[in-house]
Each structure stands twice: as C-alpha cells, then as structure tokens.
Design an enzyme around this catalytic site. Structure first.
Site, PDB file in Angstrom:
ATOM      1  N   TYR A 155      -1.155  -0.457  10.107  1.00  0.00           N
ATOM      2  CA  TYR A 155      -1.240  -0.823   8.678  1.00  0.00           C
ATOM      3  C   TYR A 155       0.038  -0.405   7.936  1.00  0.00           C
ATOM      4  O   TYR A 155       0.569  -1.160   7.118  1.00  0.00           O
ATOM      5  CB  TYR A 155      -2.483  -0.147   8.106  1.00  0.00           C
ATOM      6  CG  TYR A 155      -2.854  -0.505   6.700  1.00  0.00           C
ATOM      7  CD1 TYR A 155      -3.514  -1.705   6.413  1.00  0.00           C
ATOM      8  CD2 TYR A 155      -2.591   0.369   5.644  1.00  0.00           C
ATOM      9  CE1 TYR A 155      -3.885  -2.015   5.111  1.00  0.00           C
ATOM     10  CE2 TYR A 155      -2.967   0.068   4.348  1.00  0.00           C
ATOM     11  CZ  TYR A 155      -3.610  -1.125   4.070  1.00  0.00           C
ATOM     12  OH  TYR A 155      -3.983  -1.425   2.779  1.00  0.00           O
TER      13      TYR A 155
ATOM     14  N   SER B 293       0.833  -1.210   0.000  1.00  0.00           N
ATOM     15  CA  SER B 293       0.000   0.000   0.000  1.00  0.00           C
ATOM     16  C   SER B 293       0.865   1.257   0.000  1.00  0.00           C
ATOM     17  O   SER B 293       1.990   1.249   0.513  1.00  0.00           O
ATOM     18  CB  SER B 293      -0.880   0.007   1.254  1.00  0.00           C
ATOM     19  OG  SER B 293      -1.547   1.239   1.378  1.00  0.00           O
TER      20      SER B 293
HETATM   21  P1  NAP Z   1     -11.380  -6.024   0.726  1.00  0.00           P
HETATM   22  O1  NAP Z   1     -12.300  -5.677  -0.378  1.00  0.00           O
HETATM   23  O2  NAP Z   1     -11.703  -5.684   2.135  1.00  0.00           O
HETATM   24  O3  NAP Z   1     -11.071  -7.601   0.621  1.00  0.00           O
HETATM   25  C1  NAP Z   1     -10.196  -8.195   1.519  1.00  0.00           C
HETATM   26  C2  NAP Z   1      -9.963  -9.627   1.115  1.00  0.00           C
HETATM   27  O4  NAP Z   1      -8.991 -10.191   2.016  1.00  0.00           O
HETATM   28  C3  NAP Z   1     -11.205 -10.479   1.243  1.00  0.00           C
HETATM   29  O5  NAP Z   1     -11.184 -11.444   0.208  1.00  0.00           O
HETATM   30  C4  NAP Z   1     -11.049 -11.136   2.606  1.00  0.00           C
HETATM   31  O6  NAP Z   1     -11.702 -12.387   2.742  1.00  0.00           O
HETATM   32  C5  NAP Z   1      -9.545 -11.353   2.607  1.00  0.00           C
HETATM   33  N1  NAP Z   1      -8.991 -11.515   3.950  1.00  0.00           N
HETATM   34  C6  NAP Z   1      -8.967 -10.621   4.966  1.00  0.00           C
HETATM   35  N2  NAP Z   1      -8.360 -11.153   6.041  1.00  0.00           N
HETATM   36  C7  NAP Z   1      -7.992 -12.418   5.697  1.00  0.00           C
HETATM   37  C8  NAP Z   1      -7.341 -13.478   6.381  1.00  0.00           C
HETATM   38  N3  NAP Z   1      -6.919 -13.346   7.630  1.00  0.00           N
HETATM   39  N4  NAP Z   1      -7.141 -14.639   5.718  1.00  0.00           N
HETATM   40  C9  NAP Z   1      -7.557 -14.798   4.428  1.00  0.00           C
HETATM   41  N5  NAP Z   1      -8.179 -13.823   3.734  1.00  0.00           N
HETATM   42  C10 NAP Z   1      -8.396 -12.656   4.373  1.00  0.00           C
HETATM   43  O7  NAP Z   1      -9.927  -5.396   0.489  1.00  0.00           O
HETATM   44  P2  NAP Z   1      -9.215  -4.833  -0.835  1.00  0.00           P
HETATM   45  O8  NAP Z   1      -9.432  -3.390  -0.862  1.00  0.00           O
HETATM   46  O9  NAP Z   1      -9.541  -5.675  -2.002  1.00  0.00           O
HETATM   47  O10 NAP Z   1      -7.693  -5.044  -0.400  1.00  0.00           O
HETATM   48  C11 NAP Z   1      -6.906  -6.101  -0.884  1.00  0.00           C
HETATM   49  C12 NAP Z   1      -5.464  -5.805  -0.524  1.00  0.00           C
HETATM   50  O11 NAP Z   1      -5.076  -4.566  -1.078  1.00  0.00           O
HETATM   51  C13 NAP Z   1      -5.226  -5.677   0.982  1.00  0.00           C
HETATM   52  O12 NAP Z   1      -3.978  -6.241   1.325  1.00  0.00           O
HETATM   53  C14 NAP Z   1      -5.201  -4.183   1.194  1.00  0.00           C
HETATM   54  O13 NAP Z   1      -4.446  -3.847   2.330  1.00  0.00           O
HETATM   55  C15 NAP Z   1      -4.555  -3.727  -0.082  1.00  0.00           C
HETATM   56  N6  NAP Z   1      -4.832  -2.337  -0.430  1.00  0.00           N
HETATM   57  C16 NAP Z   1      -6.088  -1.908  -0.707  1.00  0.00           C
HETATM   58  C17 NAP Z   1      -6.306  -0.579  -1.044  1.00  0.00           C
HETATM   59  C18 NAP Z   1      -7.656  -0.020  -1.376  1.00  0.00           C
HETATM   60  O14 NAP Z   1      -7.763   1.193  -1.576  1.00  0.00           O
HETATM   61  N7  NAP Z   1      -8.687  -0.812  -1.468  1.00  0.00           N
HETATM   62  C19 NAP Z   1      -5.218   0.298  -1.095  1.00  0.00           C
HETATM   63  C20 NAP Z   1      -3.956  -0.174  -0.810  1.00  0.00           C
HETATM   64  C21 NAP Z   1      -3.768  -1.497  -0.496  1.00  0.00           C
HETATM   65  P3  NAP Z   1     -13.252 -12.483   3.234  1.00  0.00           P
HETATM   66  O15 NAP Z   1     -14.082 -12.072   2.054  1.00  0.00           O
HETATM   67  O16 NAP Z   1     -13.429 -13.917   3.594  1.00  0.00           O
HETATM   68  O17 NAP Z   1     -13.405 -11.545   4.376  1.00  0.00           O
END
Ligand code: NAP
Length: 242
Positions: free
Chosen positions: A153, A140
């Site tokens: 984070y 991130s």
């Molecule tokens: P999201 O929509 O909240 O989805 C999170 C995903 O991670 C879900 O599939 C969830 O599974 C899974 N997950 C969470 N905890 C877990 C665990 N302990 N074991 C296995 N699976 C787990 O998040 P996202 O925005 O797509 O983010 C994905 C990645 O990108 C993350 O690492 C986040 O930090 C990073 N990121 C996101 C953004 C953003 O703006 N969205 C920006 C920078 C970085 P369940 O469905 O079963 O809960």
C-alpha cells in the site's frame, strides 16, 4: 455539460467526494467495482440534493475495462466533458512483507497505481484539448511516511505521489492541475476494524477524520480557484504526521 469522474464513488471518501462535486454543480460520474447498491445510494443522495449524475461501472485495475467503458461513454455523450477526475479507488491488503503473497502485492499496486494510470491517461486528452482540467489523487499518509505491514500500500500510494508531481509538470501549461490529498485515519469501511478510541491518543486532534473533511479539500483542489496549486500533496490527518 461539465462532469466530474470519481473512481470508487460508491462508498467512503469517494461517496463524499461525489456528493461534494454535485454540490459544486458537476454532473457526477460515479464509478464503482462491485457494490452496485451503494453506487445507487450515492446517486440517490446526489439527486435528493438537487444534483445529477450517473453510474459507470468498471474495475480501475483492468485496463481493457477502463478503456472500453470510458470510450463507449464518450461516444454516447459527445456533449459531456470530464473536467474533474478524482482518482480515489483503492484497497488495502496488509501483511508483513516476509509473508506477503504475490496477489496481495499485485492487487494493491494495480488498483491504486495502475488505476491512476489507466483512468488518467484516458481522461487527459480531452482536458488538454480544452486547456482546462483538475486531477486530484487520493493517496495516503502511508505513501508519505511508510507504514509497517503496508509495503504494498505504501509503495502504491508513494508511486501515485511521484506520478502526481511528474504529471503536474507535463500538463501545467495546458491549464490542467494535478494534486494529491493524503488522508490519515478516516472513518470508512477501510478503517472499520481499527479502535478509534485507542488510536486517537496518537492524533493531535484526538479523533479520526470524516469522509466529508477529505471531500472538502478535494473540492477546493478541483475548483477553478485552485488554479495556481499543482504538484502538491495535502495531508488531512489531524496533525498525525507532517
Ligand atoms: P472504502 O470505504 O473501502 O471504499 C473503497 C471504494 O473504492 C469503493 O467505492 C470501492 O468500490 C472502490 N474500489 C475498490 N477497488 C476498486 C476497483 N478496482 N475499481 C473501482 N473501484 C474500486 O475506502 P475509503 O476509506 O473510502 O478509501 C478511499 C481512498 O482513500 C482509497 O484510495 C484509500 O486508499 C484512501 N485512503 C483511505 C484512508 C482511510 O482511513 N479510510 C486513509 C488514507 C487513504 P465497491 O464499493 O464497488 O467495492
């Protein structure tokens, strides 16, 4: 059969990455923690596009679960080999450090940094044996710049960035590349509460990114064509920070 394991593949960026991997011809292992319906949805979309895969449920933060589920999968699927690993699972639990609870710190660190360690350690041995592998870590902007309210984070993602660079140097000569992508603001459940209109003025391209835009970069780093790119962190943030 060549497989791609995507942690957190049930929703958001991970889901888009699963669909991209399937389009690249991989049999996709879709990991999730608790949202089975959404994991099934990812698999259905892959199948509807003519791809294939399966769901592997485990909590990336629980080392025994990671070990036992993946060991069982490997035993029952001797013909399959995980060639691509995308460490995408992550959570945020924001708060100023002064008031941050132990669980907020532990859960966020254990999911992103612990999860990276447990899953990668398992998958690495077969990649090294085959002398080929692609590891892509979803980090991130917060892990590069540091963001207030996100000491947990930022520390977790910053830790994964450092580990990406260290591991890349350990395994480069074995044909395994290790890179990271660092998204800014991407439209997913994680950013649901944010006001895109208000924040867009700070972003040079004037909008949040899409999960597919992240998945396209992950797809490139996971491809054979990216064999000379390793130990890198690629920002996908619309120019918000460089
Ligand atoms: P999201 O929509 O909240 O989805 C999170 C995903 O991670 C879900 O599939 C969830 O599974 C899974 N997950 C969470 N905890 C877990 C665990 N302990 N074991 C296995 N699976 C787990 O998040 P996202 O925005 O797509 O983010 C994905 C990645 O990108 C993350 O690492 C986040 O930090 C990073 N990121 C996101 C953004 C953003 O703006 N969205 C920006 C920078 C970085 P369940 O469905 O079963 O809960």
């Amino acid at each position: 059969m060549k497989c791609a394991l995507v942690t957190g593949g049930s929703r958001g960026i991970g889901k888009a990455v699963c669909i991209k991997m399937a389009a690249m011809g991989y049999y996709v292992l879709i990991n999730y923690k608790s949202n089975e319906a959404e994991a099934n949805n990812t698999l259905s979309q892959i199948k509807a596009n003519g791809g294939n895969g399966e769901i592997v449920q485990f909590d990336v933060a629980e080392k025994e679960q990671v070990q036992s589920v993946l060991a069982k999968w490997t035993e029952t699927n001797p013909e399959k080999y995980i060639e691509v690993l995308v460490n995408n699972a992550g959570i945020k639990d924001d708060g100023l450090m002064l008031w941050m609870k132990d669980e907020q710190w532990d859960n966020v660190i254990n999911t992103s940094l612990g999860g990276f360690f447990y899953v990668t350690r398992f998958v690495l041995s077969s990649m090294l044996l085959k002398k080929y592998g692609r590891i892509v870590n979803v980090v991130s902007l917060s892990g590069i710049k540091g963001l207030p309210g996100q000491t947990n984070y930022s520390a977790a993602k910053g830790g994964v960035i450092a580990a990406t660079k260290a591991l890349a140097q350990e395994v480069g000569r074995k044909g395994v590349t290790v890179n990271a992508v660092a998204p800014g603001f991407i439209k997913t459940d994680m950013t649901e509460g944010l006001d895109e209109k208000e924040m867009a003025v700070l972003i040079p391209v004037r909008r949040f990114g899409t999960p597919e835009e992240v998945a396209n970069t992950v797809g490139f780093l996971a491809s054979p064509e990216a064999g000379y790119i390793t130990a890198q962190v690629i920002s996908i943030n619309g120019g918000l920070y460089s």
